[in-house]
Design a protein around this motif. Structure first.
Motif, PDB file in Angstrom:
ATOM      1  N   ILE A  55       0.862  -1.180   0.000  1.00  0.00           N
ATOM      2  CA  ILE A  55       0.000   0.000   0.000  1.00  0.00           C
ATOM      3  C   ILE A  55       0.898   1.229   0.000  1.00  0.00           C
ATOM      4  O   ILE A  55       2.092   1.152   0.323  1.00  0.00           O
ATOM      5  CB  ILE A  55      -0.964   0.031   1.222  1.00  0.00           C
ATOM      6  N   ALA A  56       0.309   2.369  -0.363  1.00  0.00           N
ATOM      7  CA  ALA A  56       1.088   3.605  -0.412  1.00  0.00           C
ATOM      8  C   ALA A  56       0.178   4.775  -0.094  1.00  0.00           C
ATOM      9  O   ALA A  56      -1.054   4.687  -0.217  1.00  0.00           O
ATOM     10  CB  ALA A  56       1.728   3.779  -1.792  1.00  0.00           C
ATOM     11  N   ALA A  57       0.797   5.886   0.317  1.00  0.00           N
ATOM     12  CA  ALA A  57       0.045   7.102   0.606  1.00  0.00           C
ATOM     13  C   ALA A  57       0.074   8.007  -0.617  1.00  0.00           C
ATOM     14  O   ALA A  57       1.153   8.428  -1.043  1.00  0.00           O
ATOM     15  CB  ALA A  57       0.654   7.819   1.804  1.00  0.00           C
ATOM     16  N   PRO A  58      -1.089   8.308  -1.189  1.00  0.00           N
ATOM     17  CA  PRO A  58      -1.112   9.242  -2.312  1.00  0.00           C
ATOM     18  C   PRO A  58      -1.011  10.673  -1.793  1.00  0.00           C
ATOM     19  O   PRO A  58      -1.780  11.082  -0.922  1.00  0.00           O
ATOM     20  CB  PRO A  58      -2.473   8.974  -2.963  1.00  0.00           C
ATOM     21  N   HIS A  59      -0.056  11.432  -2.289  1.00  0.00           N
ATOM     22  CA  HIS A  59       0.100  12.833  -1.884  1.00  0.00           C
ATOM     23  C   HIS A  59       0.293  12.920  -0.365  1.00  0.00           C
ATOM     24  O   HIS A  59       1.063  12.175   0.218  1.00  0.00           O
ATOM     25  CB  HIS A  59      -1.089  13.666  -2.363  1.00  0.00           C
ATOM     26  N   THR A  60      -0.480  13.784   0.276  1.00  0.00           N
ATOM     27  CA  THR A  60      -0.330  13.958   1.727  1.00  0.00           C
ATOM     28  C   THR A  60      -1.491  13.338   2.494  1.00  0.00           C
ATOM     29  O   THR A  60      -1.691  13.629   3.669  1.00  0.00           O
ATOM     30  CB  THR A  60      -0.249  15.461   2.069  1.00  0.00           C
ATOM     31  N   SER A  61      -2.268  12.495   1.830  1.00  0.00           N
ATOM     32  CA  SER A  61      -3.440  11.906   2.473  1.00  0.00           C
ATOM     33  C   SER A  61      -3.025  11.007   3.634  1.00  0.00           C
ATOM     34  O   SER A  61      -1.978  10.348   3.598  1.00  0.00           O
ATOM     35  CB  SER A  61      -4.231  11.084   1.446  1.00  0.00           C
ATOM     36  N   SER A  62      -3.871  10.972   4.658  1.00  0.00           N
ATOM     37  CA  SER A  62      -3.613  10.080   5.785  1.00  0.00           C
ATOM     38  C   SER A  62      -4.025   8.651   5.462  1.00  0.00           C
ATOM     39  O   SER A  62      -3.623   7.714   6.153  1.00  0.00           O
ATOM     40  CB  SER A  62      -4.373  10.557   7.029  1.00  0.00           C
ATOM     41  N   GLY A  63      -4.826   8.489   4.401  1.00  0.00           N
ATOM     42  CA  GLY A  63      -5.248   7.158   4.002  1.00  0.00           C
ATOM     43  C   GLY A  63      -4.232   6.495   3.079  1.00  0.00           C
ATOM     44  O   GLY A  63      -3.238   7.104   2.675  1.00  0.00           O
TER      45      GLY A  63
END
Length: 346
Positions: A55-63
Motif C-alpha cells: 500500500i502507499a500514501a497518495p500525496h499527503t493523504s492520511s489514508g
C-alpha cells in the motif's frame, strides 16, 4: 512476510478503495470491518503493509491505496470468487442463448461481458490451424457473383463473395463443387492451403469460363483459410476506458492503441499464466513490457471443441477483481458449453 491479519487488512483496503475511490484510513477500516482491534493496531498493520510496498500514501493523504504489488497479493490470496447473482447469470444466458455461428457467439460473448463488468471485454478466437475443412458450398447470386461458404469441423463458418463474371447452370455448379470438395474437404487447414497452392501452380487445362471461375473461387478460399490460421480478437466496451479515465494515472492512449492494433493484446493474452482453474490475471506494472503498465487484465480459458482460447476483461488496476474473475469464469464456462452443444448437434 505478511501476517494473516495483515492480509485481511490489505483485503479491506482493496475492497474499500475499489468501492469508494478514496484512500482508506485505519479509522474507516475499524468502522467498516469487524477486526475487533483498535485503530492503533490497524495503523501498525498498515505500516507493515507499507514497508512491504503493498500500500502507499497518495500525496499527503492520511489514508492508503493499494499498489500494483498489493493488488497482486490480494488476487493471489483470494479465498474464493464471489458467485454471480441470478440476474447476472440470466444476463449471460440471454446474450448467449440462441442459434448462430462461432463469429456470432463470440460477438455476443463480449457484449455480455462488458455489460456485466463495465470493462473492455476481450475474447480470443480459437486457433483453427489444426481444423479440418468439413464442407465447401457454392451459392450462385447472379450477376457473376458466387457466395463461397467454408465450414470446418470446429464450427468455424466463413462466407465470402467471389467475382466469377458468368452465371452457371446446375451441371457446371455440381462439377465446381466436386472439384473444390476433392481439393479441400477432409483436409486440415494447413494442408488445404498447400493443396490450393499446388492447384494454382499446376499447368491448367484450356481455359473456359468454368475453369476461370473455379480459379477465382479457389483464391477466395485460400484467403479465408489463411485467416483461419491467424489469431485474432473480438472486443467490446472500449468507451468504458474513457468513462473511467480518472482511474488511470497517465494517458489512456496506449490502451486505445492496443485495442485498435490487437497485436499487443494477443501477445499478452497468450502469455498470461493460468492457475489450476484456468484463471489468469496480469496487473499493472506486470504489463510494462507490453506498454500497458496502467492496466490490468483478468481472463479465463474456454474450450472450442478441443482448441483452447481465452476470454477476459481489460481495465484500470482499481477494478473489482473477485467479481470480474467470477464473470470471466462464468462466461467462459457458458461459452464452452454452448460450443460443445453446437458441435454435438451437427
Amino acid at each position: 512476510m505478511v501476517s494473516e491479519r495483515g492480509l485481511q487488512v490489505l483485503r479491506a483496503i482493496v475492497q474499500d478503495y475499489v468501492d469508494t475511490h478514496e484512500p482508506v484510513g485505519s479509522k474507516a477500516i475499524v468502522e467498516r470491518h469487524a477486526f475487533g482491534v483498535s485503530a492503533a493496531t490497524i495503523r501498525n498493520d498498515m505500516a507493515l503493509l507499507e514497508d512491504e510496498e503493498l500500500i502507499a500514501a497518495p500525496h499527503t493523504s492520511s489514508g492508503r491505496v493499494p499498489t500494483d504489488k498489493g493488488y497482486r497479493v490480494f488476487v493471489d490470496h483470494l479465498a474464493e470468487l464471489r458467485p454471480l447473482n441470478t440476474a447476472q447469470r440470466s444476463a449471460i444466458a440471454s446474450f448467449l442463448d440462441g442459434p448462430g455461428d462461432l463469429d456470432d457467439a463470440l460477438s455476443r460473448t463480449v457484449r455480455a461481458l462488458t455489460q456485466l463488468t463495465g470493462q473492455v471485454a476481450i475474447v480470443q478466437y480459437p486457433s483453427f490451424a489444426r481444423a479440418t475443412v468439413s464442407h465447401v458450398e457454392l451459392v450462385q447470386l447472379g450477376g457473376g457473383r458466387m457466395l463461397v461458404i467454408v465450414v470446418t469441423d470446429t464450427g468455424r463458418v466463413s462466407q465470402r463473395i467471389a467475382i466469377v463474371r458468368d452465371d452457371f447452370d446446375d451441371a457446371d455448379l455440381a462439377v465446381m463443387r466436386a472439384e473444390l470438395g476433392a481439393l479441400l474437404v477432409g483436409k486440415p487447414v494447413r494442408e488445404g492451403l498447400q493443396k490450393i497452392a499446388d492447384h494454382l501452380a499446376a499447368p491448367s487445362a484450356p481455359e473456359s469460363s468454368r475453369t476461370s471461375a473455379t480459379a477465382a473461387i479457389v483464391r477466395v478460399v485460400a484467403e479465408e483459410l489463411e485467416e483461419f490460421r491467424q489469431d485474432r480478437l473480438v472486443l467490446a466496451g472500449a468507451a468504458n476506458l474513457a468513462r473511467r479515465e480518472s482511474d488511470f494515472r497517465g494517458s489512456i492512449y496506449p490502451l486505445l492503441e492496443a485495442i485498435e492494433e490487437q497485436v499487443t493484446l494477443l501477445k499478452l493474452m497468450s502469455e498470461m499464466v493460468a492457475d489450476e482453474h484456468g484463471l489468469a490475471a496480469s496487473i499493472g506494472r506486470e504489463n510494462d513490457a507490453f506498454g500497458l503498465g496502467e492496466a490490468s487484465i483478468v481472463a479465463s480459458d474456454y474450450d472450442a471443441t478441443g482448441s483452447r482460447a481465452r476470454v477476459g476483461v481489460l481495465g484500470p488496476t482499481r477494478m473489482d477483481y473477485p467479481t470480474n474473475l467470477a464473470a470471466v469464469r462464468a462466461v467462459a464456462r457458458y461459452l464452452t458449453r454452448l460450443l460443445e452443444e453446437d458441435e454435438s448437434s451437427r
